[in-house]
Design a protein around this motif. Structure first.
Motif, short mmCIF file in Angstrom:
data_model
loop_
_atom_site.label_atom_id
_atom_site.label_comp_id
_atom_site.label_asym_id
_atom_site.label_seq_id
_atom_site.Cartn_x
_atom_site.Cartn_y
_atom_site.Cartn_z
N LEU A 224 98.64 72.83 -22.01
CA LEU A 224 99.59 72.95 -23.79
C LEU A 224 98.91 72.00 -24.21
CD1 LEU A 224 101.35 75.48 -24.76
CD2 LEU A 224 103.16 73.52 -23.83
N SER A 225 99.36 70.56 -23.69
CA SER A 225 99.47 69.44 -24.20
C SER A 225 97.65 69.55 -24.95
CB SER A 225 99.62 68.64 -23.68
OG SER A 225 98.38 67.97 -22.47
N MET A 226 96.85 70.25 -24.00
CA MET A 226 95.57 70.16 -25.39
C MET A 226 94.84 71.20 -26.06
SD MET A 226 92.33 70.22 -21.66
CE MET A 226 91.89 72.04 -21.38
N ILE A 227 95.43 72.14 -25.62
CA ILE A 227 95.37 73.05 -26.75
C ILE A 227 96.22 72.92 -28.09
CG2 ILE A 227 96.68 75.43 -27.24
CD1 ILE A 227 96.02 76.33 -24.23
N GLU A 228 96.99 71.90 -27.90
CA GLU A 228 97.51 71.41 -28.72
C GLU A 228 96.90 70.57 -29.75
OE1 GLU A 228 102.44 72.23 -28.60
OE2 GLU A 228 101.92 70.82 -27.76
N TYR A 229 96.59 69.43 -29.07
CA TYR A 229 95.56 68.96 -29.88
C TYR A 229 94.49 68.94 -30.05
CZ TYR A 229 92.50 64.88 -30.16
OH TYR A 229 91.42 64.20 -30.37
N ALA A 230 93.39 70.66 -29.85
CA ALA A 230 92.59 70.60 -30.36
C ALA A 230 92.31 70.77 -31.90
CB ALA A 230 92.39 71.61 -29.01
N GLY A 231 91.92 70.89 -32.20
CA GLY A 231 91.78 71.98 -33.62
C GLY A 231 91.72 73.21 -33.66
N PHE A 232 91.09 73.58 -32.61
CA PHE A 232 90.75 74.95 -32.22
C PHE A 232 90.87 74.41 -30.78
CE2 PHE A 232 88.00 79.23 -31.39
CZ PHE A 232 89.34 79.64 -32.24
N GLY A 233 92.33 75.33 -30.44
CA GLY A 233 93.10 75.85 -29.03
C GLY A 233 93.23 77.20 -29.05
N ILE A 234 92.73 77.31 -27.75
CA ILE A 234 91.87 78.77 -27.32
C ILE A 234 92.79 79.55 -25.62
CG2 ILE A 234 90.69 80.28 -26.14
CD1 ILE A 234 88.89 78.56 -27.93
N ALA A 235 94.11 80.41 -26.08
CA ALA A 235 94.59 80.36 -24.48
C ALA A 235 94.18 81.55 -23.92
CB ALA A 235 96.45 81.15 -25.19
N MET A 236 93.58 81.62 -22.23
CA MET A 236 93.81 82.73 -22.32
C MET A 236 94.62 83.81 -22.38
SD MET A 236 90.59 81.40 -20.59
CE MET A 236 89.70 83.00 -19.63
N ASP A 237 93.81 84.77 -21.80
CA ASP A 237 94.90 86.13 -22.09
C ASP A 237 96.02 86.30 -20.54
OD1 ASP A 237 95.49 88.81 -23.47
OD2 ASP A 237 94.71 90.05 -21.45
N ASN A 238 95.58 85.54 -19.41
CA ASN A 238 96.34 85.95 -18.47
C ASN A 238 97.24 84.45 -18.86
OD1 ASN A 238 93.73 84.74 -17.52
ND2 ASN A 238 94.87 83.32 -16.98
N ALA A 239 97.50 83.57 -19.78
CA ALA A 239 98.36 82.58 -19.69
C ALA A 239 99.74 82.69 -19.71
CB ALA A 239 97.88 82.04 -21.71
N PRO A 240 100.65 82.49 -19.66
CA PRO A 240 101.74 82.84 -19.99
C PRO A 240 101.84 82.44 -21.88
CG PRO A 240 102.21 80.44 -18.97
CD PRO A 240 100.77 81.17 -18.69
N ASN A 241 103.09 83.35 -22.08
CA ASN A 241 103.42 83.52 -23.76
C ASN A 241 103.55 81.92 -24.10
OD1 ASN A 241 102.88 85.97 -23.96
ND2 ASN A 241 105.61 86.91 -23.39
N LEU A 242 104.35 81.37 -23.79
CA LEU A 242 104.68 80.13 -24.07
C LEU A 242 103.26 79.35 -24.55
CD1 LEU A 242 106.32 78.02 -24.79
CD2 LEU A 242 106.98 77.09 -22.38
N VAL A 243 102.04 79.46 -23.58
CA VAL A 243 100.62 79.26 -24.24
C VAL A 243 100.19 79.46 -25.34
CG1 VAL A 243 98.54 78.52 -22.84
CG2 VAL A 243 100.76 77.25 -21.74
N LYS A 244 100.64 81.09 -24.63
CA LYS A 244 99.71 81.83 -26.53
C LYS A 244 100.40 81.72 -27.34
CE LYS A 244 98.75 85.91 -22.61
NZ LYS A 244 98.26 86.78 -22.94
N ILE A 245 101.66 81.26 -28.02
CA ILE A 245 102.26 81.27 -28.92
C ILE A 245 101.77 79.80 -29.99
CG2 ILE A 245 104.15 82.82 -28.16
CD1 ILE A 245 105.53 80.16 -28.60
N LYS A 246 100.97 78.75 -29.02
CA LYS A 246 101.00 77.83 -29.43
C LYS A 246 99.59 77.76 -30.05
CE LYS A 246 104.92 75.18 -29.09
NZ LYS A 246 105.68 74.93 -29.86
N ALA A 247 98.64 78.51 -29.52
CA ALA A 247 97.22 78.50 -29.36
C ALA A 247 96.91 79.01 -30.91
CB ALA A 247 96.68 79.30 -28.73
N ASP A 248 95.45 78.70 -31.32
CA ASP A 248 95.26 79.15 -32.58
C ASP A 248 94.63 79.96 -31.82
OD1 ASP A 248 95.46 77.30 -33.88
OD2 ASP A 248 94.20 76.06 -33.20
N PHE A 249 93.74 81.39 -30.81
CA PHE A 249 93.09 82.36 -30.38
C PHE A 249 93.75 82.18 -28.75
CE2 PHE A 249 89.34 84.08 -28.68
CZ PHE A 249 89.24 85.10 -30.00
#
Length: 275
Positions: A224-249
């Motif tokens: 989560l911390s690196m997804i939030e740091y990155a200018g373009f944070g990407i979550a896998m479809d198999n990620a939990p919702n908490l990660v997905k809602i923080k991602a840009d894609f």
């Protein structure tokens, strides 16, 4: 424009068979051809992730132990290391054992355990792990004896019936260490201040790359911390919702070439920006 691409390993780059798909490999080769810097950021130890890092021919130092270690796989130069200090490790181990966790330590690129048991064997099989294993009898006493900290503590809960950590225990642990998870009810524990996001920031600064030019992909809470740091944070479809809602894609799952899909999205995004 993406200049630095960082990907998690388990649940992201690797599929359920602990393999890198041909489609993902082709997309990573395209990163290299375009001159993009790329590497892996993982909770694993250096020797465990090294074969995969070599397979995709990373061209930047490897981030291991959730950001506690940044190390070059070719020169073996260590750029950053921030372990859990001995006293904090002993404090944490005591609490974890009292509530029934199996405690894995990582010292000098060895896996340190009390003994080989069902949960240690599960861990070695689950991670397809060829790590050197040192059985020491009592890991807390071992820490006291050698006076060395541990890069990370991996606490394995009930492998058949995983349960979340009690909030009071979480608060007690967080007095001394940083606590996260990589799935399955098991705990990823590092020194306070250690995270994949902070390690990614350190790596970006090493290359003088601004965060707007950084892309990061992950599938779990420790990403989560690196997804939030990155200018373009990407979550896998198999990620939990908490990660997905923080991602840009949100890309496809790790079993459906999600990294290749994410990389192709980055290239399409760059063409749009360039127009």
């Amino acid at each position: 424009m993406c200049k630095l691409f960082v990907v998690d390993a388990d649940g992201s780059l690797l599929n359920s068979d602990n393999k890198i798909s041909a489609a993902n490999m082709d997309a990573i080769n395209e990163l290299r051809a375009r001159g993009i810097i790329y590497t892996i950021a993982t909770g694993r130890m250096f020797t465990s992730i090294l074969p995969y890092a070599a397979e995709i021919k990373i061209n930047a130092p490897l981030i291991c132990f959730n950001g506690a270690l940044i190390k070059d796989i070719y020169t073996r130069k260590t750029y950053y290391y921030n372990p859990i200090q001995p006293d904090d490790a002993v404090y944490t181990i005591k609490i974890l054992k009292e509530i029934g966790y199996q405690v894995n330590l990582y010292i000098d690129d060895e896996l340190i355990v009390d003994e080989i048991n069902e949960r240690v064997n599960w861990y070695l099989t689950y991670k397809n792990n060829k790590a050197r294993v040192n059985t020491v009898g009592d890991v807390a006493e071992y820490i006291k004896r050698i006076g060395k900290g541990t890069a990370k503590i991996y606490a394995i809960g009930d492998i058949k019936n995983p349960k979340p950590l009690d909030s009071d225990v979480y608060d007690e642990l967080c007095k001394k260490v940083a606590v996260s998870t990589s799935g399955g009810g098991h705990l990823e524990i590092n020194a306070i201040g250690v995270s994949k996001g902070n390690a990614l920031k350190t790596l970006a600064n090493m290359y003088d790359i601004k965060r707007d030019s950084v892309a990061a992909v992950g599938d779990n809470i420790n990403d989560l911390s690196m997804i939030e740091y990155a200018g373009f944070g990407i979550a896998m479809d198999n990620a939990p919702n908490l990660v997905k809602i923080k991602a840009d894609f949100i890309t496809k799952s790790n079993d459906k070439d999600g990294i290749a899909f994410a990389i192709n999205k980055i290239f399409r995004r760059q063409r749009i920006i360039a127009v």
